[in-house]
Structure formats: C-alpha cells, structure tokens
Motif scaffolding. Structure first.
Motif, short mmCIF file in Angstrom:
data_model
loop_
_atom_site.label_atom_id
_atom_site.label_comp_id
_atom_site.label_asym_id
_atom_site.label_seq_id
_atom_site.Cartn_x
_atom_site.Cartn_y
_atom_site.Cartn_z
N ARG A 1 0.85 -1.21 0.00
CA ARG A 1 0.00 0.00 0.00
C ARG A 1 0.89 1.25 0.00
O ARG A 1 0.62 2.23 -0.69
CB ARG A 1 -0.92 -0.04 1.24
CG ARG A 1 -1.61 1.24 1.63
CD ARG A 1 -2.85 1.55 0.82
NE ARG A 1 -2.61 2.40 -0.32
CZ ARG A 1 -3.55 2.91 -1.09
NH1 ARG A 1 -4.82 2.63 -0.86
NH2 ARG A 1 -3.27 3.67 -2.11
N SER A 2 1.97 1.19 0.78
CA SER A 2 2.82 2.39 0.91
C SER A 2 3.69 2.64 -0.31
O SER A 2 4.43 3.61 -0.33
CB SER A 2 3.67 2.29 2.17
OG SER A 2 4.69 1.34 1.97
N MET A 3 3.62 1.76 -1.30
CA MET A 3 4.35 2.06 -2.54
C MET A 3 3.42 2.13 -3.75
O MET A 3 3.88 2.20 -4.88
CB MET A 3 5.51 1.09 -2.77
CG MET A 3 5.18 -0.36 -2.84
SD MET A 3 6.62 -1.34 -3.33
CE MET A 3 7.23 -1.89 -1.79
N SER A 4 2.08 2.11 -3.49
CA SER A 4 1.15 2.14 -4.62
C SER A 4 0.29 3.40 -4.61
O SER A 4 0.02 3.97 -3.55
CB SER A 4 0.17 0.96 -4.58
OG SER A 4 0.71 -0.15 -3.99
N ILE B 1 -9.19 -4.43 4.30
CA ILE B 1 -10.29 -3.81 3.55
C ILE B 1 -10.17 -2.28 3.67
O ILE B 1 -10.40 -1.55 2.72
CB ILE B 1 -11.66 -4.31 4.04
CG1 ILE B 1 -11.76 -5.82 3.79
CG2 ILE B 1 -12.80 -3.57 3.36
CD1 ILE B 1 -13.09 -6.44 4.05
N GLU B 2 -9.75 -1.84 4.84
CA GLU B 2 -9.60 -0.39 5.05
C GLU B 2 -8.49 0.23 4.20
O GLU B 2 -8.48 1.43 3.97
CB GLU B 2 -9.32 -0.10 6.54
CG GLU B 2 -10.59 -0.07 7.34
CD GLU B 2 -10.35 0.14 8.82
OE1 GLU B 2 -9.25 -0.19 9.29
OE2 GLU B 2 -11.27 0.61 9.49
N LEU B 3 -7.56 -0.62 3.77
CA LEU B 3 -6.46 -0.08 2.94
C LEU B 3 -6.87 0.00 1.47
O LEU B 3 -6.20 0.63 0.66
CB LEU B 3 -5.23 -1.01 3.03
CG LEU B 3 -4.50 -1.16 4.36
CD1 LEU B 3 -3.40 -2.20 4.23
CD2 LEU B 3 -3.92 0.17 4.81
N ALA B 4 -7.96 -0.69 1.12
CA ALA B 4 -8.29 -0.88 -0.31
C ALA B 4 -9.04 0.29 -0.92
O ALA B 4 -9.95 0.85 -0.31
CB ALA B 4 -9.11 -2.15 -0.46
N ASP B 5 -8.64 0.63 -2.16
CA ASP B 5 -9.38 1.63 -2.94
C ASP B 5 -10.49 0.95 -3.73
O ASP B 5 -11.39 1.61 -4.24
CB ASP B 5 -8.43 2.36 -3.89
CG ASP B 5 -7.46 3.25 -3.13
OD1 ASP B 5 -7.92 4.06 -2.32
OD2 ASP B 5 -6.24 3.12 -3.34
N ALA B 6 -10.39 -0.38 -3.85
CA ALA B 6 -11.45 -1.14 -4.51
C ALA B 6 -11.30 -2.61 -4.17
O ALA B 6 -10.22 -3.07 -3.80
CB ALA B 6 -11.37 -0.97 -6.03
N ILE B 7 -12.42 -3.33 -4.29
CA ILE B 7 -12.37 -4.78 -4.09
C ILE B 7 -12.89 -5.44 -5.36
O ILE B 7 -13.92 -5.03 -5.91
CB ILE B 7 -13.25 -5.23 -2.89
CG1 ILE B 7 -12.81 -4.53 -1.60
CG2 ILE B 7 -13.21 -6.75 -2.73
CD1 ILE B 7 -13.68 -4.85 -0.39
#
Ligand SMILES: Nc1nc2c(ncn2[C@@H]2O[C@H](COP(=O)(O)OP(=O)(O)OP(=O)(O)O)[C@@H](O)[C@H]2O)c(=O)[nH]1
Ligand SMILES: [Mg+2]
Length: 375
Positions: free
Chosen positions: A215-218, A241-247
C-alpha cells in the motif's frame, strides 16, 4: 605383509584383529559415461566458471534509458544483491535514474493465496499491452525466502503476458526480512519507470505486514476477494479492507456467478461504513473473472478514473511525497538499528546485559541507557 583384505596394510600380522574397529572396504567401481572405470565412486565434471561481464553505472543507465530489457534485468539483479560493493553501485544507479522515474501509475494488488491475483494481473496486463500500455509486474513476497517464492513462482508464470514485448515480469526478490524485500522492490519499481513502463502492477500475498508495505508504494490498492470463503476463513482482516481503494470479487464465472454477486453486495455494504484510504474517493466493489476476462477492463476504467481524479485534485503528488517521506524514515530506522547492533562496543556487552535483565539484576531502562552510552 597383511593378507587380510579388510585391514590396512600397516596392521601387523600378529595383531589382535578383533580390536580394530575400522575396516577398510574396497571402493565401489562405478562407470560414468565418457569416463574409464576409475575406482572412485564418483567423478564430478565441473563446468568452467564463466565470469559475467560487469557493467559500469553509465552502461546500466544507458541500457535502461534506451529500452534494453536484458540490461534492466541485470540492473535489477544488482539491486537485489546483498554484497556491499553491489549495494554501493546500485545506489549510484538509482540516484542517476531517479529523475527519470515516478511517471507510472502504480497499482498494488493483494488477496489471500489462490484468490486469483496472478491470473487477474495476467489478464489485465495482456489487455493493457494490447492498448499500447507498457506494463511491469513486480511481486513483494516476504515469505519467498522460506517457501522458495510462492508468488509468481512455479505455479503461475504469466506465460501469455511474459511473451509480450510491452510487458516485463519480475518475481519477488529474496531479501529475507520484509524490509529487504521492500527496499529492493521499490528500487526495482524506479528502474522500471525509468525504462518507460507506464503501469506497474505489484502483487503481494496478504500475510503479515506485506500489504501495508505494498500500500505504501502504490497509488491505488486493489483487494482481490472470493465469493466462496467467509471473511474469517479468508483471513482477510478488516484492516486490509480499510487499505483498499477497490475490491474485486474474482472467479465470477461458472456456478459462482450468483454467489459472487451476493458477495459484492455484502462487501459494498462493509465499504460503506469504512473510512476511505484516499480523500475524495469512495472505494467500490465489483465482480470479475480473470479466467474469462469478464469485467476486468471495466474495473480498469474505474482505476483510470481514480488516476485522473487524483492528478486533478493534487492528491496524487501529495500521496507520493508522503510515501517518500515514510520510506526515508523506514530506511533510516533500519539503518540506525543495523549500525547500533554492529558496533563492537555494543555487541560485547549485550549478552551480559541481557542476562542481567533476565535475572532481574538490572532494570530495563538502566540497561538501555548503558547500551546507548556504550556506542
Ligand atoms: N474459475 C476461475 N478460476 C480462477 C480465476 N482466477 C484464477 N483462477 C484459478 O485460481 C487458482 C489460483 O490463481 P492464482 O492467480 O495463482 O492465484 P493467486 O492469488 O495469485 O495465488 P498466490 O500467488 O498463491 O497467492 C488458479 O488455479 C487459477 O486458474 C477466475 O476468474 N475464475
Ligand atoms: Mg500469485
């Protein structure tokens, strides 16, 4: 002369042979193609060691900037090396290429093993290459040193994608600790960008902290889910799930179409109640099939929408800057620790201090002070 064939010749004839524990067995005669019977059990024919040509930083740089994929691979190997002289050279190369990097859209993809991340990447990557995009696929797998590389390992080689001119696939480096893998993957990503890849897809398996690292590199973080497993079984922590921009609910094909659609509704409900990791963006949930290609491009269109919006709002650059600062601190922390523990003054007193703390002879705070003042 000793005529007992099982004893060495130096054993005197009149010796008590029962006291000799060692018997010398005759050698097994083995036959090897191309070799005469040698009396030795094995003759190893070594290949001559061919020393690979080592390139200068300028040669690596020119090769990468001129689009030479072999040079890119060799440079990544340099980055992955743990030898101090390679690390120095690699750092020089990264500094040289830094001004040419950063122009891609970086997409992190996570999910439990078997969710279909690699298949999704192969499907999406192939479609993007057909559109003229240049796609690099990387992996961050902290377990690869133990398992021999599960991600992009033997199971899925992304054969179709790897054959395309516009694609480049690099399995996870074996860095030992996640920190090592993360550093190498980040620098590999910079090299790929300097080469001209405009889309970087980073696969990671949802274990430990690897999804936080990716997440910290995307710029965008996609979670691949399955309809068939419950959330507890999937080991999908709420945190992921909280880190996701989409599922993406994958494997929406065959007899899983209905279940996948239900899962999508359920997850969309969950997303509704969570904070978005990205301001001015509502994470979405979609079904897809990496096998049939169903909805994969539609999901990509939404990622493009995200990219455009983030560039417009300026959040794209803000996030990148924030990530770089975070990265600086994480490398600094690692380096300070490494330096501290490698000091002979510290290493020499540490075991005794540990023992004293264990035996309650010294309070922890006093122990820490003593260690810090020993530097
Ligand atoms: N039916 C169906 N099967 C799929 C789909 N996507 C992947 N699979 C299958 O699921 C299995 C796992 O796929 P991978 O792409 O290797 O999964 P992964 O998430 O990359 O797994 P790891 O790298 O081990 O974490 C393979 O047998 C795929 O063929 C899909 O959309 N539909
Ligand atoms: Mg995989």
């Amino acid at each position: 002369m000793n005529d007992d064939k099982n004893l060495p010749e130096w054993v005197p004839e009149n010796a008590d042979k029962s006291v000799f524990a060692t018997e010398v067995m005759p050698g097994i005669k083995a036959r090897h193609d191309g070799f005469e019977e040698s009396g030795f059990s094995k003759v190893v024919k070594r290949r001559p060691i061919v020393k690979r040509k080592s390139f200068s930083v300028a040669e690596y740089k020119d090769g990468i900037l001129s689009g030479d994929k072999t040079m890119l691979s060799r440079a990544i190997t340099l980055i992955e090396s743990n030898a101090p002289r390679h690390i120095e050279k690699a750092q020089e190369l990264v500094s040289e290429l830094l001004p040419h990097s950063g122009k891609s859209f970086r997409v992190g993809i996570t999910g439990v093993p078997g969710a279909g991340k690699s298949t999704f990447i192969e499907c999406l990557g192939t479609m993007l290459c057909k559109e003229g995009k240049k796609v690099a696929v990387l992996a961050v797998d902290p377990s690869s040193t133990i398992t021999g590389g599960s991600i992009l390992g033997d199971k899925t080689r992304m054969e179709n994608l790897s054959r395309l001119e516009n694609a480049f696939i690099r399995p996870s480096p074996s860095g030992g600790a996640l920190g090592g893998v993360a550093r190498k993957s980040r620098e590999t990503m910079l090299l790929c960008e300097a080469f001209g890849f405009d889309t970087i897809l980073i696969e990671t398996v949802g274990v430990g902290q690897s999804e936080v690292t990716v997440r910290s590199m995307s710029d965008f973080f996609l979670l691949v889910q399955l309809a068939t497993q419950g959330d507890d079984l999937q080991g999908i922590k709420k945190g992921v799930i909280e880190l996701a921009d989409a599922i993406a609910v994958n494997k929406c094909d065959g007899n899983l179409v209905e279940k996948s659609t239900l899962k999508k509704a359920e997850l969309a409900g969950v997303l509704h109640f969570l904070n978005s990791p990205t301001p001015n963006w509502s994470p979405f949930c979609e079904v897809c099939s990496a096998h049939t290609g169903f909805n994969v491009m539609e999901i990509w269109r939404r990622l493009q929408e995200f990219h455009k919006k983030m560039l417009e709002t300026g959040f794209f650059e803000i996030r990148r800057a924030h990530q770089k600062r975070e990265w600086l601190h994480s490398v600094l922390d690692d380096e300070i620790l490494r330096e501290f523990y490698s000091k002979p003054e510290v290493a020499s007193i540490l075991p005794q201090i540990e023992a004293d703390v264990e035996a309650s002879k010294m309070p922890v705070t006093a122990a820490v002070r003593k260690l810090l003042s020993a530097r």
